[in-house]
Motif scaffolding. Structure first.
Motif, PDB file in Angstrom:
ATOM      1  N   GLY A   8       0.800  -1.225   0.000  1.00 50.53           N
ATOM      2  CA  GLY A   8       0.000   0.000   0.000  1.00 50.53           C
ATOM      3  C   GLY A   8       0.827   1.268   0.000  1.00 50.53           C
ATOM      4  N   HIS A   9       1.902   1.286   0.778  1.00 51.17           N
ATOM      5  CA  HIS A   9       2.651   2.533   0.749  1.00 51.17           C
ATOM      6  C   HIS A   9       3.380   2.752  -0.572  1.00 51.17           C
ATOM      7  CE1 HIS A   9       4.005   6.294   2.190  1.00 51.17           C
ATOM      8  NE2 HIS A   9       5.069   6.024   1.452  1.00 51.17           N
ATOM      9  N   PRO A  10       4.133   1.766  -1.074  1.00 47.78           N
ATOM     10  CA  PRO A  10       4.743   1.980  -2.396  1.00 47.78           C
ATOM     11  C   PRO A  10       3.696   2.357  -3.454  1.00 47.78           C
ATOM     12  CG  PRO A  10       5.686   0.047  -1.383  1.00 47.78           C
ATOM     13  CD  PRO A  10       4.579   0.491  -0.480  1.00 47.78           C
TER      14      PRO A  10
ATOM     15  N   ALA B  52       5.314   0.899   8.022  1.00 50.42           N
ATOM     16  CA  ALA B  52       4.717   0.815   9.357  1.00 50.42           C
ATOM     17  C   ALA B  52       4.226   2.151   9.883  1.00 50.42           C
ATOM     18  CB  ALA B  52       5.701   0.193  10.335  1.00 50.42           C
ATOM     19  N   HIS B  53       4.462   3.259   9.134  1.00 45.57           N
ATOM     20  CA  HIS B  53       3.904   4.520   9.641  1.00 45.57           C
ATOM     21  C   HIS B  53       2.379   4.521   9.554  1.00 45.57           C
ATOM     22  CE1 HIS B  53       4.607   6.444   5.397  1.00 45.57           C
ATOM     23  NE2 HIS B  53       3.467   5.815   5.436  1.00 45.57           N
ATOM     24  N   HIS B  54       1.824   3.497   8.948  1.00 40.99           N
ATOM     25  CA  HIS B  54       0.364   3.428   8.904  1.00 40.99           C
ATOM     26  C   HIS B  54      -0.239   2.801  10.144  1.00 40.99           C
ATOM     27  CE1 HIS B  54       0.026   4.881   4.817  1.00 40.99           C
ATOM     28  NE2 HIS B  54       1.163   4.268   4.609  1.00 40.99           N
ATOM     29  N   PHE B  55       0.619   2.278  11.013  1.00 39.65           N
ATOM     30  CA  PHE B  55       0.054   1.733  12.251  1.00 39.65           C
ATOM     31  C   PHE B  55       0.985   1.979  13.433  1.00 39.65           C
ATOM     32  CE2 PHE B  55       1.412  -1.461   9.184  1.00 39.65           C
ATOM     33  CZ  PHE B  55       2.457  -2.114   9.813  1.00 39.65           C
TER      34      PHE B  55
END
Ligand code: HEM
Ligand SMILES: [Cu+2]
Lengths: 660, 204
Positions: A283-285, A332-335
């Motif tokens: 998701g981030h890429p 991991a900045h998404h959680f």
């Protein structure tokens, strides 16, 4: 008997909501109208030969962009429905379940079925032309990619009239997306819609990497390649490393739901957190996959409309590559709030902040390119200048979000919603619009009306700020995302009302754009691009006539400079320049093929079978896929030569005989 | 247009710096393999994370019998070797040897699949199914995905043998053989990892 059919149908079709009956009617009327028009004007053969079986990258690109516009409409209607529901406190317009379905489909459609195809459309439209190539590396696979995307998108979209929409959010976190909590078919539509189109995306990634590495015109060293093509390379590298993770992750979720496996379930030893890690590793890429090509477009546009070489070409290339690598290190900045611990959070916070550096470099490069340039503000440049402030604000709020301890406050709030819409609309959507306006004349041979375009631009921009600026405040005030309604005593209603009005303005802006296109088609004769170079361009696509002939270049160009076409124009103005009549030779081109659309159709059937657990449909569907592959493998008659006379004829009619 | 014109044109196209189409397709296949590495990598990672989540059911040490696995490992390694011999025969232009080695490769591959199916059936008989525990879900998925690749490779190999009998060794069929041999060796390498991570580390 009749009773049981009735029961089955009321399960199978989504019933009970007037909005959905309206949609049913609209879909049926549109389909009937299309069939009627095609039959009445005897256009079926034309459609099949010229579009459905085409392997011409420009036509594939047009079909991608057309689909993206349709999906933008669908996703936009979803957005307006949500904003209507949120406009005032305690509205009863959408029920909570329905609201869940709408934010889920809105997110999925906008990212996967609007942004991705729009981007692939622009790849197809511009990359081979910029490279001085006659085609992409694998034209057949290119058509297949498009049809797989289309089949996946249709499968996903079907869910809201048949079976029911997914409602577990655009990333479908377990355990909520697991069978235990989500027993309907919506989640299966999600899995297969994305899976099928994802295979197409992966193939596009491979296709364009090889195209860029192998099909550049003679003399075009990598460091002389146009910036958009560089951005496509960066984006495609991210695609080939991240999309397989998505494919694997959705396969695991599918096995949980269909095969009783325990990857992400709460029982049986499963681990939901693993899904969240995996999905964000894709998701981030993905976010950078869609934004890098927009950066490439801005680079082209800024340099063309400032009539200057791009400032800091090399640093731009490095920045792009660094971003594409770093994007894999920040997931991991998404959680931050989900218990990873301080050290892990610190690592991901820092790696996130580091991305701001190359991004900042790019923004400064664009500004320096404009500095002392002879700037003109036609549509593409307008969108680029609209993008810069928007992206700067969005980027800064992104840095705020990357501060792990502070994220405990912003997490899952409207602050986040405002941030990502700002970068995604301001960066991605504005960027693709700039690209579309920029390459439109090359595709269709006429320019779009600038006046209507300006209206669209201003409605988009004003609407945008009205819609999302209040959301930052709402987020800090504690309004969480995915919220269906709120009470009067929260004091959020004023800002929400403004936000909804802003959304409406963006809806109007979209209508302006549709009108602009209709208007353009109606009056195309008065806006013809007879030069092939309407913007006084710099790269090779502007050296050929508009619309580009299907073989692109009658003679492959010889490249010696960055911005080759611009330099060539300078050379031609020098005294003593004599034009050498090019020597034509037959051009090798791929044949059309019906296999891509048929294979995608078989995937669609198999996917539908998987959704409803219908083995009787899954098996023939997959067998059809296999047969299509074999049929293609056994076919050795895949290309032809265009004789010199035909090329001469085409060139003469496009350029006027004098110019050849 | 006459064929002499076509050859002339393609000769000139080469002159024009036109890349070799078959070589380009091979490059694309290499990139595809990289994406497949990512898929297997994800499944390996999942397996490693979930290896101990047996949910009170049987674990690796209770289930795996190394004998059969070592046999299938040798079979697959042998098939990689015969596949290499096929390519050598092709490079020497020997069509019949090429077909023969491909046939042997396919047979060995089929044996491998047969053994895998019987292993899975045996496990299911003992009540160790996909739904028993997260560990077994991950096991079947990882090993099964490899098996699925091998099976697809088999169908593909047979299709290619038919094309070779019909057309002989041409630049196109040559590239196709090279591609499938790449695929086959790739599956061999993946299997080595499966063997080590799943079976060896499982029983030790
Ligand atoms: C054009 C104007 C747009 C408006 C007014 C709008 C509005 C909204 C709203 C109201 C939500 C739901 C917030 C919630 O309740 O959680 C949302 C979520 C979302 N939007 Fe948009 N949106 C727009 C465009 C876009 C675009 C262009 C994209 C991507 C390319 C996008 C991607 C998303 C995503 C990924 C979500 C999250 C869905 C989820 O929570 O699962 N939106 N948007
Ligand atoms: Cu991120």
């Amino acid at each position: 008997m009749l009773e049981s059919i009735k029961n089955w149908a009321s399960d199978f079709f989504v019933t009970g909501d007037p909005l959905i009956y309206g949609a049913d009617a609209a879909i049926i009327i549109t389909l009937v109208a299309i069939v009627f028009v095609l039959t009445y004007f005897k256009k079926w053969g034309w459609l099949w030969r010229n579009w459905l079986t085409t392997v011409d990258h420009k036509k594939v690109g047009i079909m991608y962009i057309l689909s993206a516009f349709l999906m933008m409409f669908r996703g936009g209607v979803d957005a307006l429905l949500m904003r209507t529901q949120l406009a005032m406190p305690e509205l009863q317009f959408l029920q909570p379940d329905h609201y869940n379905e709408i934010f889920t489909t809105h997110g999925v459609i906008m990212i996967l079925f609007m942004a991705m195809p729009f981007m692939f459309g622009l790849f197809n439209v511009a990359v081979p032309l910029q490279l001085g190539a006659r085609d992409v590396a694998y034209p057949f696979m290119n058509a297949l990619s498009f049809w797989l995307f289309f089949a996946g998108a249709m499968l996903f979209n079907l869910s809201f009239v048949i079976g029911g929409s997914p409602d577990a959010g655009w990333l479908a976190y377990p355990p909520y997306s697991e069978l235990m909590y989500n027993p309907g078919v919506g989640q299966d539509f999600y899995i297969w819609g994305i899976q099928i189109s994802g295979i197409g995306s992966l193939m596009t990634g491979i296709n364009f990497i090889v195209t860029i590495l192998k099909l550049r015109a003679p003399g075009m060293k990598l460091m002389k390649m146009p910036m958009f093509s560089w951005s496509v390379l960066a984006s495609c590298i991210a695609i080939i490393f991240s999309f397989p993770i998505l494919t694997a992750t959705l396969a695991l979720l599918f096995l949980d739901r269909y095969g009783g496996a325990h990857f992400f379930t709460l029982d049986g030893g499963g681990n939901p957190m693993m899904y969240i890690n995996l999905i964000w590793m894709w998701g981030h890429p993905e976010v950078y996959i869609i934004v890098l090509p927009a950066f490439g477009i801005f680079s082209e546009v800024v340099s063309t409309f400032s009539r200057k070489k791009l400032f800091g070409y090399k640093s731009m290339v490095y920045a792009m590559m660094i971003i594409s690598i770093l994007s894999f290190l920040v997931w991991a900045h998404h959680f931050f709030t989900m218990g990873s611990g301080a050290n892990v959070n610190a690592f991901f916070a820092l790696s996130t902040m580091v991305i701001a550096i190359p991004t900042g470099v790019k923004v400064f490069n664009w500004l320096f390119t404009m500095f002392r340039g002879r700037i003109s503000f036609e549509s593409p440049m307008l969108w680029t200048t609209g993008f810069i402030p928007c992206f700067v604000i969005g980027g800064m709020t992104g840095v705020l979000l990357s501060v792990a301890p502070a994220d405990f406050q912003y997490h899952n709030s409207y602050f986040l919603i405002a941030h990502f819409h700002q970068v995604i609309i301001g960066g991605v959507v504005f960027g693709y619009f700039a690209g579309l306006y920029y390459w439109w004349p090359k595709l269709f041979g006429f320019k779009l009306n600038e006046r209507i375009g300006k209206w669209a631009f201003w409605f988009w921009n004003i609407g945008f700020y009205l819609c999302f600026m209040p959301q930052y405040v709402l987020g800090l005030d504690g309004m969480t995302r995915r919220l269906v309604t709120y009470s009067w005593d929260k004091g959020w209603w004023g800002l929400n009302l403004v936000s909804s009005i802003g959304a409406g303005l963006m809806g109007i802006a979209f209508l302006f754009q549709v009108w602009q296109i209709v208007h353009g088609i109606k009056h195309y004769r008065s806006n013809m691009d007879t030069t092939g170079d309407p913007w006084d361009g710099r790269t090779l696509e502007w050296s050929i006539p508009s619309p580009a002939p299907h073989y692109n270049f009658a003679v492959l160009p010889q490249v010696s400079d960055q911005d080759e076409w611009w330099e060539e124009k300078q050379r031609r103005q020098k005294e003593g320049y004599t034009a050498v009549a090019p020597e034509l030779s037959p051009i090798h081109m791929p044949n059309n093929s019906g296999i891509p659309i048929m294979m995608a159709g078989c995937w669609f059937l198999a996917g539908f079978g998987f959704v409803f657990h219908w083995l009787w449909l899954i098996i023939p569907g997959l067998a059809g896929v296999a047969l299509c592959m074999l049929a293609h493998s056994f076919n050795y008659d895949t290309d032809h030569y265009i004789p010199v006379e035909d090329i001469k004829h085409t060139e003469a009619s496009l350029r006027g005989a004098a110019n050849l | 247009m006459s064929s002499s014109q076509v050859t002339e044109a393609s000769a000139r196209a080469h002159h024009d710096h036109h890349p070799d189409m078959e070589e380009m397709r091979l490059l694309g296949f290499w990139i595809y393999l990289m994406t497949d590495v990512m898929i297997f990598g994800t499944f390996f990672a999942t397996y490693i994370v979930l290896k101990n989540s047996t949910n009170g059911g049987p674990g690796p040490a209770d289930l795996f019998e190394l004998g059969g696995v070592i046999a299938s490992t040798f079979i697959l390694l042998a098939s990689s070797y015969t596949c290499g011999l096929a390519v050598l025969a092709m490079n020497k232009g020997k069509l019949r040897a090429l077909l023969g080695w491909l046939a042997i490769t396919a047979l060995l591959g089929a044996c491998f699949i047969g053994l895998e199916i019987s292993e899975f059936a045996h496990l299911v008989d003992r009540g160790a199914t996909m739904g028993t525990s997260a560990f077994l879900s991950a096991f079947y998925t990882l090993v099964g995905t490899h098996g699925l690749h091998v099976s697809i490779g088999l169908v593909w190999m047979v299709a290619l043998m038919l094309q070779l009998t019909k057309r002989g060794i041409t630049p196109v069929t040559k590239r196709k053989v090279q591609v499938i041999s790449l695929f086959w060796h790739f599956l061999d390498v993946i299997w080595i990892f499966v063997f080590t991570v799943v079976y060896l580390m499982g029983v030790s």
